[in-house]
Design a protein around this motif. Structure first.
Motif, PDB file in Angstrom:
ATOM      1  N   LEU A   1      75.732  72.326-100.329  1.00  0.00           N
ATOM      2  CA  LEU A   1      75.325  70.549-100.039  1.00  0.00           C
ATOM      3  C   LEU A   1      74.309  69.649 -99.963  1.00  0.00           C
ATOM      4  O   LEU A   1      74.408  68.352-100.496  1.00  0.00           O
ATOM      5  CB  LEU A   1      75.249  71.292 -97.744  1.00  0.00           C
ATOM      6  N   ARG A   2      73.342  70.109-100.263  1.00  0.00           N
ATOM      7  CA  ARG A   2      72.217  69.503-101.070  1.00  0.00           C
ATOM      8  C   ARG A   2      71.993  68.644-102.183  1.00  0.00           C
ATOM      9  O   ARG A   2      72.033  67.059-102.529  1.00  0.00           O
ATOM     10  CB  ARG A   2      70.808  70.502-101.476  1.00  0.00           C
ATOM     11  N   GLU A   3      73.354  69.400-102.925  1.00  0.00           N
ATOM     12  CA  GLU A   3      73.538  68.827-104.141  1.00  0.00           C
ATOM     13  C   GLU A   3      74.773  67.461-104.330  1.00  0.00           C
ATOM     14  O   GLU A   3      74.691  67.226-104.522  1.00  0.00           O
ATOM     15  CB  GLU A   3      74.400  69.832-104.810  1.00  0.00           C
ATOM     16  N   ALA A   4      75.278  67.369-102.562  1.00  0.00           N
ATOM     17  CA  ALA A   4      76.693  66.794-102.932  1.00  0.00           C
ATOM     18  C   ALA A   4      76.325  65.143-102.349  1.00  0.00           C
ATOM     19  O   ALA A   4      75.906  64.105-102.580  1.00  0.00           O
ATOM     20  CB  ALA A   4      77.902  67.371-101.818  1.00  0.00           C
ATOM     21  N   LEU A   5      74.533  65.718-101.408  1.00  0.00           N
ATOM     22  CA  LEU A   5      73.767  65.120-100.665  1.00  0.00           C
ATOM     23  C   LEU A   5      72.743  64.109-102.050  1.00  0.00           C
ATOM     24  O   LEU A   5      72.838  62.539-101.814  1.00  0.00           O
ATOM     25  CB  LEU A   5      72.876  65.606 -99.654  1.00  0.00           C
TER      26      LEU A   5
ATOM     27  N   ASN B   1      74.354  62.956-104.618  1.00  0.00           N
ATOM     28  CA  ASN B   1      75.237  62.438-105.198  1.00  0.00           C
ATOM     29  C   ASN B   1      75.736  60.680-104.413  1.00  0.00           C
ATOM     30  O   ASN B   1      76.078  60.859-103.658  1.00  0.00           O
ATOM     31  CB  ASN B   1      77.205  62.575-105.283  1.00  0.00           C
ATOM     32  N   ARG B   2      75.525  59.421-105.665  1.00  0.00           N
ATOM     33  CA  ARG B   2      74.714  58.779-104.971  1.00  0.00           C
ATOM     34  C   ARG B   2      75.788  57.852-104.189  1.00  0.00           C
ATOM     35  O   ARG B   2      76.550  57.108-103.374  1.00  0.00           O
ATOM     36  CB  ARG B   2      74.025  57.484-104.950  1.00  0.00           C
ATOM     37  N   ARG B   3      77.218  57.743-105.499  1.00  0.00           N
ATOM     38  CA  ARG B   3      78.486  56.914-104.868  1.00  0.00           C
ATOM     39  C   ARG B   3      78.777  58.088-103.889  1.00  0.00           C
ATOM     40  O   ARG B   3      79.801  56.992-103.425  1.00  0.00           O
ATOM     41  CB  ARG B   3      79.325  58.176-106.154  1.00  0.00           C
ATOM     42  N   LEU B   4      79.014  58.773-103.773  1.00  0.00           N
ATOM     43  CA  LEU B   4      79.565  59.963-103.017  1.00  0.00           C
ATOM     44  C   LEU B   4      78.927  58.294-101.669  1.00  0.00           C
ATOM     45  O   LEU B   4      80.038  59.206-100.788  1.00  0.00           O
ATOM     46  CB  LEU B   4      78.904  61.471-103.199  1.00  0.00           C
ATOM     47  N   MET B   5      77.779  59.520-101.785  1.00  0.00           N
ATOM     48  CA  MET B   5      77.049  59.003-100.213  1.00  0.00           C
ATOM     49  C   MET B   5      77.203  56.952 -99.996  1.00  0.00           C
ATOM     50  O   MET B   5      76.920  56.701 -98.772  1.00  0.00           O
ATOM     51  CB  MET B   5      75.475  58.994-100.016  1.00  0.00           C
TER      52      MET B   5
END
Length: 394
Positions: A213-217, A219-223
Motif C-alpha cells: 500500500l505504501r509503495e502504491a501511494l 505513485n504520483r500518476r496513480l494518485m
C-alpha cells in the motif's frame, strides 16, 4: 489428509477445468456478488420517500443511509488487505457477502434510523472489501482477460441497476421497503453460497500488506488518477441518491420506467467501455463530460422526453466509469494491483460520502436542481483531469 482438506481440494479441482480452457463460472459468481452489494448500496434511493417517512426523518437525512455505507467503505478498502495479508481471498469474499446479507437483514428489521445506519455501516465494510478483492480473484480465475473481467464485474453493477433498482422500487411500493431489503438479504446469502462453491482458492499476493500500500501511494500518476476518480464519483453521487425525487419532480408516474432507462443506458455503457478499453485515455476524458451534460439536462428538464434523454445518458456515462477506473489504476500500478484497486474503491467511497451528504443538504435547503449542477461541475473537472494524464499501453 483431513476430510475438510479433501473437500477443499475437490472443490478447487472442480472449479479449474482440465481441458485447459478457463472456466467463467467463478467470474459469473463474482459478478452476481457485485450485483448484490451494489443493489444493497443504492437500494435506499429506490425506496427513499417510504423509508424516510417510516423512520421519521427527512428525505435529505435518509440519504445518509448511502453516506454511512460509503464512510465505512472508505476506511475498509485500504485497510482490509493490510489486516488480512495472508488470508485466502475466496474465504474473505464469501465472508463479505455473508456480512452484506446480515446488514440488509438488520436494515429490514431496524426499529429506528440509528439502527438502520449501523446496518448500513456493516454493508460499507462488505462492499469495499468485496470490490477490492473481486477483480484480482477474477483475473486469477481467467488469466490474461483483465478487460473482460472488469466488464463482467461492471455488468453485475448494470444488472443491479437495470433489473434490481427498478424492481426494488416496484416491490417497495407494493409490499414495503422492509420486505425489499429482506429479499435482497436472501439473494445475497445465496450469492455467498454460490461463490464459495465455484471460486477456486485465491492466495494473496506475496507482497500484500502495508508495504504494498505504501509503495502504491508513492505513485504520483496513480494518485492523480485517484483524484479524478473522487471527482467523477462525487459528481454522480451528489445527485444519484435523489434521482427518484428528480424524476417525480417532472412526472411521478414515470419513476419505474425512468429507473429502468437509467439501467439500460448503464448496460450499454458497461459493454462499450469494455469494447473500447484500448482507447482508455480518451474514454476516461469523455465519459465524465457526458455525465456532466446529462446532469445539466436533468436539472433543467421539464418534459418527460428531455428527462428520459438525460437519465439514459446519465446511466450510460457513469456506468462506464467502473470499467475505466479499474483498468486505469491496474495499468498504472500493475505490480501492486490489489492496493491500486483498494485506493480506487476508497476514492469512490469518499466521494459517495461527500456527494450524498452535500446532495442531501442541498436538497433540503434548495431543491434538486443545485445538486445536479454541482455534480456537473465536478464531472467536468474529472474529464479535464484525465485528459492530461497518460496511461501505459498494454
Amino acid at each position: 489428509m483431513s476430510t475438510s482438506t479433501t473437500t477443499t481440494a475437490r472443490r478447487d479441482a472442480a472449479a479449474t477445468p482440465t481441458s485447459g480452457r478457463p472456466s467463467w463460472t467463478p467470474v459469473v459468481a463474482l459478478s452476481f456478488g457485485i450485483a448484490m452489494v451494489v443493489l444493497s448500496e443504492f437500494l435506499p434511493a429506490s425506496v427513499l420517500p417510504a423509508l424516510a417517512a417510516d423512520v421519521g426523518v427527512s428525505e435529505g437525512t435518509a440519504g445518509l443511509a448511502v453516506a454511512a455505507t460509503a464512510i465505512a467503505g472508505a476506511f475498509t478498502a485500504p485497510s482490509i488487505a493490510v489486516l488480512l495479508p495472508r488470508a485466502d481471498r475466496r474465504t474473505v469474499l464469501v465472508a463479505l457477502l455473508v456480512a452484506a446479507a446480515v446488514s440488509n437483514l438488520a436494515v429490514a428489521l431496524a426499529p429506528s434510523f440509528a439502527v438502520l445506519l449501523v446496518g448500513r455501516l456493516l454493508l460499507g465494510v462488505a462492499l469495499a472489501g468485496y470490490w477490492s478483492f473481486a477483480f484480482g480473484a477474477g483475473t486469477r480465475a481467467v488469466p490474461g482477460k483483465d478487460h473482460v473481467v472488469s466488464s463482467a464485474l461492471a455488468f453485475g453493477t448494470s444488472i443491479a441497476t437495470v433489473v434490481g433498482i427498478p424492481l426494488a422500487s416496484v416491490v417497495g411500493d407494493a409490499v414495503g421497503w422492509r420486505t425489499t431489503f429482506g429479499g435482497v438479504a436472501v439473494l445475497t446469502a445465496i450469492g455467498a453460497v454460490v461463490l464459495g462453491l465455484t471460486l477456486p482458492s485465491v492466495p494473496p499476493h506475496p507482497a500484500a500488506g502495508l508495504k504494498m500500500l505504501r509503495e502504491a501511494l508513492r505513485n504520483r500518476r496513480l494518485m492523480a488518477g485517484i483524484a479524478c476518480v473522487v471527482l467523477v464519483a462525487f459528481a454522480n453521487f451528489t445527485a444519484y441518491p435523489y434521482i427518484r425525487i428528480a424524476i417525480e419532480r417532472v412526472d411521478p408516474s414515470t419513476t419505474t420506467w425512468m429507473l429502468l432507462a437509467w439501467g439500460i443506458g448503464g448496460t450499454v455503457g458497461t459493454v462499450l467501455a469494455g469494447v473500447l478499453a484500448r482507447w482508455l485515455r480518451p474514454l476516461a476524458a469523455t465519459a465524465p463530460l457526458a455525465l456532466a451534460f446529462a446532469l445539466v439536462l436533468a436539472a433543467f428538464a421539464t418534459t418527460v422526453p428531455a428527462l428520459a434523454v438525460a437519465v439514459v445518458l446519465w446511466g450510460f456515462a457513469i456506468s462506464m466509469m467502473p470499467v475505466i477506473t479499474q483498468l486505469w489504476v491496474t495499468r498504472v500500478e500493475s505490480e501492486r494491483a490489489e492496493s491500486a484497486m483498494s485506493l480506487q474503491v476508497t476514492a469512490f467511497q469518499v466521494a459517495i460520502t461527500a456527494g450524498s451528504s452535500l446532495g442531501g443538504a442541498l436538497l433540503d435547503g434548495y431543491g434538486v436542481r443545485p445538486l445536479m449542477l454541482v455534480g456537473a461541475a465536478a464531472a467536468v473537472a474529472a474529464g479535464l483531469g484525465w485528459a492530461f494524464l497518460r496511461v501505459p499501453r498494454t
